[in-house]
Design a protein around this motif. Structure first.
Motif: not given
Length: 362
Positions: A196-208
């Motif tokens: 599930n790296l895709g969602n991990a990356i998306l969440g990381s990028m959106a975290s600030g």
């Protein structure tokens, strides 16, 4: 009791497979010195195995490959030759003889979309032979329930896992590729759809929280069915906000665990999830998928739990991670040790071994 162990992966191989059986063998030798242990390894790894194993542990060699074929067709004849009371194999069960098998998981049966056709065909030998085993072991109670749904009345015993001695004893070494960072979050595991790296990356990028100076560092190699990563990953990699390090050695992984601002372990499913224990052993805050197996092994207070399919929840979870060294970071639960694992395996195996064992000549 004389036990023949499947040591096919003693020299090289998948990290989890190699580590688990090695640790079982080494712990068994230390905890039960009265037992006679024989380890079956590939011929080219025999010298290496003899160097690492205690002198009283015998080594025999195998010729067949892959590991499943060796376990099913070759190990029963070796067991007969060495007079084993029990053969303990990995994932695949010998065609005949007194045996027990440790199975990582049956995820390929419940979620086949995460696996390639080649993997599914090979793994199909696991349920095809598992009913030949007198007892089945796995890592967690959650996985034991899944396996039990496919094996009829055969007992399935969860034995737990623990942090590898090689990782705990390693000399910490900073990996290349992150010399310029002031902090980082970490993701560990094979690069495939289930992780599930895709969602991990998306969440990381959106975290600030994640950026070029405090990137998301990803450790692991491709394995299994690959996942399509979200658009924008290439740009994040170019900027240094996401960094793929590939496979790292124990010293480098230990350094990463010891310095990360948090491990993101957001798998869609796991049989156990050993990186969660590894991170906790090094004091790393932990963001984990809210799935039953992680609730089992970590406890409700052992991590920040999030829906792994929701990037917004992941971003919020990253922001809520406690700081390293604070009261919110849990250590490894005491019930997870290799000694406990092998004690459970041996106690459960004794009835099967004793019931059919035959006296050997002195």
């Amino acid at each position: 009791m004389r036990v023949l162990f499947d040591g096919f992966w003693w020299g090289v191989g998948p990290v989890s497979n190699r580590q688990v059986m090695r640790e079982f063998i080494l712990a068994w030798a230390a905890v039960f010195p009265q037992d006679e242990l024989v380890v079956a390894v590939r011929r080219r790894h025999a010298a290496f195995a003899r160097e690492e194993l205690p002198d009283r542990v015998a080594v025999v060699t195998t010729r067949f490959a892959p590991q499943g074929i060796s376990a099913i067709l070759e190990l029963p004849f070796l067991a007969r030759r060495v007079g084993a009371d029990l053969t303990l194999t990995h994932n695949f069960t010998p065609w005949f003889g007194r045996s027990a098998v440790f199975i990582h998981d049956f995820m390929f049966l419940t979620s086949p979309e995460w696996f390639t056709l080649r993997e599914r065909c090979y793994f199909a030998l696991m349920p095809a032979t598992v009913r030949l085993s007198r007892i089945i072991f796995t890592s967690s109670a959650t996985e034991a329930r899944r396996i039990a749904g496919f094996v009829g009345a055969r007992p399935v015993v969860p034995v737990g896992l623990a942090v590898g001695s090689g990782l705990l004893d390693a000399r910490l070494t900073r990996p290349n590729g992150i010399d310029d960072v002031v902090g980082f979050h970490l993701a560990v595991g094979r690069l495939n759809a289930r992780k599930n790296l895709g969602n991990a990356i998306l969440g990381s990028m959106a975290s600030g929280v994640v950026d070029a100076r405090s990137p998301l560092v990803i450790v692991g190699e491709p394995g299994g069915r690959s996942a399509k990563l979200p658009s924008g990953v290439a740009e994040a990699v170019r900027r240094g906000a996401v960094r793929f390090l590939g496979r790292v050695d124990d010293g480098e992984l230990a350094w990463l665990y010891a310095h990360t601002d948090g491990l993101l372990f957001l798998s869609l499913d796991e049989g156990f999830g050993l990186p969660t224990l590894e991170a906790r052993a090094f004091g790393a805050p932990l963001l984990a998928s809210d799935i039953p197996v992680f609730r089992e092994i970590l406890g409700d207070a052992g991590a920040v739990f999030v829906d792994p399919r929701d990037p917004v929840a992941i971003a919020d979870g990253i922001r809520r991670l406690p700081r390293r060294g604070t009261a919110g970071v849990a250590g490894v639960a005491s019930e997870y040790s290799w000694e406990r694992s092998v004690r459970t395996i041996r106690a459960a195996s004794l009835p099967a071994a004793d019931a059919l064992s035959t006296p050997r000549r002195a």
